[in-house]
Design a protein around this motif. Structure first.
Motif, short mmCIF file in Angstrom:
data_model
loop_
_atom_site.label_atom_id
_atom_site.label_comp_id
_atom_site.label_asym_id
_atom_site.label_seq_id
_atom_site.Cartn_x
_atom_site.Cartn_y
_atom_site.Cartn_z
N HIS A 127 -8.11 6.17 19.84
CA HIS A 127 -7.73 7.54 19.47
C HIS A 127 -8.49 8.57 20.29
CE1 HIS A 127 -5.19 6.81 15.89
NE2 HIS A 127 -5.94 5.74 15.75
N TYR A 148 -8.53 4.22 7.37
CA TYR A 148 -7.51 3.32 6.83
C TYR A 148 -7.87 1.85 6.95
CZ TYR A 148 -3.21 3.28 4.32
OH TYR A 148 -2.29 3.17 3.31
N LEU A 149 -8.46 1.46 8.07
CA LEU A 149 -8.79 0.04 8.26
C LEU A 149 -9.86 -0.41 7.27
CD1 LEU A 149 -8.77 -0.17 12.16
CD2 LEU A 149 -6.96 -0.85 10.58
N HIS A 189 0.31 4.70 -2.28
CA HIS A 189 0.55 6.09 -1.86
C HIS A 189 1.69 6.71 -2.65
CE1 HIS A 189 -2.08 6.37 1.71
NE2 HIS A 189 -1.85 5.08 1.83
N ASN A 242 -2.84 2.55 16.16
CA ASN A 242 -2.53 3.87 16.71
C ASN A 242 -1.24 3.89 17.53
OD1 ASN A 242 -3.70 2.25 18.74
ND2 ASN A 242 -4.12 4.08 19.94
N GLU A 254 -8.33 1.72 3.37
CA GLU A 254 -6.90 1.93 3.11
C GLU A 254 -6.66 3.32 2.57
OE1 GLU A 254 -7.78 -1.20 1.06
OE2 GLU A 254 -7.31 -2.66 2.59
N ASN A 255 -6.09 3.46 1.39
CA ASN A 255 -5.79 4.81 0.90
C ASN A 255 -6.92 5.41 0.07
OD1 ASN A 255 -5.38 2.92 -1.21
ND2 ASN A 255 -4.19 4.45 -2.32
N TYR A 267 -11.07 1.15 17.38
CA TYR A 267 -9.81 1.90 17.40
C TYR A 267 -10.04 3.40 17.45
CZ TYR A 267 -6.67 -1.97 17.00
OH TYR A 267 -5.95 -3.10 17.28
N TRP A 273 -8.44 12.49 8.89
CA TRP A 273 -7.20 11.88 9.37
C TRP A 273 -7.22 10.45 8.83
CZ3 TRP A 273 -3.73 13.03 13.80
CH2 TRP A 273 -3.82 14.36 14.25
N GLU A 274 -6.07 9.94 8.48
CA GLU A 274 -6.04 8.60 7.88
C GLU A 274 -6.61 7.55 8.83
OE1 GLU A 274 -1.90 8.68 6.62
OE2 GLU A 274 -2.53 8.82 4.52
N HIS A 275 -6.44 7.77 10.13
CA HIS A 275 -6.94 6.75 11.07
C HIS A 275 -8.46 6.58 10.97
CE1 HIS A 275 -7.21 10.26 14.08
NE2 HIS A 275 -8.45 9.89 13.91
N GLU A 298 -0.03 8.56 9.24
CA GLU A 298 -0.66 7.35 9.80
C GLU A 298 -0.60 6.19 8.81
OE1 GLU A 298 -4.37 9.17 11.10
OE2 GLU A 298 -3.75 8.93 13.18
N PHE A 306 0.81 -1.21 0.00
CA PHE A 306 0.00 0.00 0.00
C PHE A 306 0.84 1.26 0.00
CE2 PHE A 306 -4.37 -0.80 -0.17
CZ PHE A 306 -4.52 -2.12 0.24
N TYR A 308 -0.29 2.33 10.16
CA TYR A 308 -1.61 1.94 10.65
C TYR A 308 -1.91 0.47 10.49
CZ TYR A 308 -5.55 3.66 13.15
OH TYR A 308 -6.43 3.94 14.17
N LEU A 309 -1.52 -0.11 9.36
CA LEU A 309 -1.84 -1.52 9.14
C LEU A 309 -1.08 -2.40 10.12
CD1 LEU A 309 -1.89 -1.62 5.23
CD2 LEU A 309 -3.84 -1.51 6.77
#
Lengths: 215, 307
Positions: free
Chosen positions: B83, B237-238, A39, A181, B241-242, B78, B232-234, A172, A34, A176-177
């Motif tokens: 967070h 992301y799960l 990215h 956090n 992803e992107n 999460y 925010w990516e958090h 992140e 990824f 992240y994966l």
């Protein structure tokens, strides 16, 4: 303005200098797929589109970065250009079975400028942990001195007039994966198991050579 | 570990110490959301004798798996459970025993923003506020279209709902790095943040789309936030992803709670009218000696109001 060392990019998505699964278990293949495969690739592709037909087209990456940084009033191509550069620099900052301690000239300078390797480690760790939001932490060289720098988003020490020697990506998406956090765990793993001190040493040599030749 | 909870005192009073806040900009105004009324929490004394400041981590108004399949339970575990929780816990540690400890969350946000030169508590306070606001901006079975006054204003200020959607999604997709995108109600403000319009008309009260970096939110410019999406990516992301654009689409089509947005708009409009009537919307009270009111631009935050 500091010249970049070793990273040329020229808008090519260069693969990391190791297989995508070679950093396991410290950084998973999935993360590389990824992080590099999507990215990093997107930054390069989007940069190409952005500079096509403009005066920036065909210019070296670090030239584009410095021009579009525009003293902090960022021009559109900056984010993609800098992120393309940063990511290539990041992959090359790591290696399979990395970590450990630096040696030679690099260690001597770290001990000189931070009083000990442990103090440097602490400072680098703190910078990476406290960069709020997206960004990077760096070891950089300028005016014959090593320093730790943290930057937001796509900014890097090139635009601050320093030679980057080492970076950790703390966006992140970088962790992240694998760590969700738990950024401190990611930083620790990076320092203990991933960082390529050889690459950092080589960059330091190049930086010193470039400094003295322009002195 | 025993925690002894002193009875939680929740006061519905909106008064606060003028002395504490008089040097700040919008200090006479009524605070915004009902839930930010001084929710004086229990002062917890842990078994070890350590006193902690007491903002609480409020759960989302639905079970953690209720937003599936659009936002997974894992993400809520999460995003909320770690967070958001961490922001609240760290904020409490930061402010315990300080002046900030007696204030509501919104007050802490406004004070610590400090005109863009943020004090240490800002990131945690604003992120605590932002996340609570975010959970309440979405609901199971959300999405669809707004109605009533909200729809009318959207159509007035953006041309059409589709146009609004386009611009909101584009703002969220292009907010580089970490941040939030907002729909907000801007009452009686000129284009320069913090400047009060001396001759307000209905047309000066507008819906605006704002994108902010990191922890910043539109409270700090005295806008009324109505809706937010965390980019925010958090946040995605799960599940995505992107693929941020896909997350944004899903958010708008399946999650956004237009009911909540509507309720917030109503409150915002009432507040705006009240302030005009009371004259608390201007700087007069803060500058009784006819001093020039301060107008300032925030330091290097690149916030764009999306036209």
């Amino acid at each position: 303005m500091a010249a970049s060392t070793a990273v040329t990019a020229n808008y090519v998505l260069k693969p990391p200098p190791y297989a995508l699964d070679a950093l396991e278990p410290h950084m998973s293949k999935q993360t590389l797929e990824f992080h590099w495969g999507k990215h990093h690739r997107a930054y390069v592709d989007n940069l190409k589109k952005q500079v096509l037909g403009t005066e920036l087209e065909g210019k070296p990456l670090d030239h584009i970065i410095n021009k579009t940084y525009n003293n902090g009033d960022l021009l559109p191509a900056f984010n993609n250009a800098a992120q393309a550069w940063n990511h290539e620099f990041f992959w090359e900052s790591m290696k399979p079975n990395g970590g450990g301690k630096p040696s030679g000239e690099l260690l001597a300078l770290l001990e000189r400028d931070f009083t000990s390797y442990e103090k440097f480690y602490e400072e680098f760790n703190a910078a990476a942990a406290t960069q709020f939001g997206a960004g990077w932490a760096w070891l950089a060289y300028a005016n014959d001195k090593l320093k730790v720098v943290k930057t937001p988003n796509a900014v890097n020490p090139l635009v601050l007039g320093s030679f980057p020697l080492l970076t950790i990506d703390v966006w992140e998406h970088a962790y992240y994966l694998d760590f969700q956090n738990r950024r401190p765990d990611y930083i620790k793993t990076f320092m203990n198991n991933l960082v390529s001190w050889e690459a950092v040493s080589a960059r330091l040599e190049a930086a010193k050579a470039a400094s003295s030749s322009s002195a | 570990m025993m925690t002894v909870a002193v009875t939680a005192i929740s006061s519905s009073s909106l008064s606060y110490s003028p002395l504490l806040l008089h040097s700040q900009g919008p200090n006479r105004r009524l605070l915004q959301c009902e839930r930010n009324e001084k929710r004086r929490l229990a002062t917890k004394v842990a078994g070890s004798g350590v006193i902690t400041a007491g903002f609480e981590l409020k759960p989302p108004p639905y079970p953690l798996d209720a937003l599936e399949p659009h936002m997974s339970r894992e993400t809520l575990d999460y995003h909320w459970g770690k967070h958001h929780r961490t922001y609240v816990e760290n904020l409490n540690k930061q402010i315990v025993g300080t002046d900030l400890d007696t204030l509501s969350l919104e007050e802490v946000v406004l004070l610590s923003y400090n005109r863009g030169n943020m004090l240490p508590a800002f990131n945690n306070a604003a992120q605590a506020w932002n996340h609570e606001f975010f959970w309440e901006s979405i609901q199971p079975g959300g999405g669809g279209k707004p109605t009533g006054e909200l729809l009318r204003l959207i159509e007035r200020d953006f041309g059409s709902f589709e146009e609004f959607l386009e611009r909101f999604k584009s703002a969220a997709a292009s907010n580089f790095g970490s941040g939030w995108t907002w729909l907000a109600y801007k009452a009686n403000r000129l284009e320069v943040a913090n400047a009060v319009n001396p001759l307000p008309t209905e047309e000066d009260k507008k819906l605006v789309i704002v994108k902010t970096p990191n922890a910043v939110n539109p409270l700090v410019w005295d806008y009324s936030p109505l809706l937010t999406i965390d980019t925010w990516e958090h946040a995605y992301y799960l599940d995505f992803e992107n693929r941020r654009a896909e997350y944004i689409n899903t958010f708008m089509e399946k999650l956004v709670s237009w009911e909540t947005v509507n309720t917030r708009l109503e409150a915002a409009m009432v507040r705006a009218t009240q302030r005009e009537q009371e004259g608390t919307d201007t700087e007069e009270e803060a500058n009784p000696d006819d001093e020039e009111p301060e107008v300032y631009l925030d330091s290097d935050i690149d916030v764009s109001e999306v036209d």
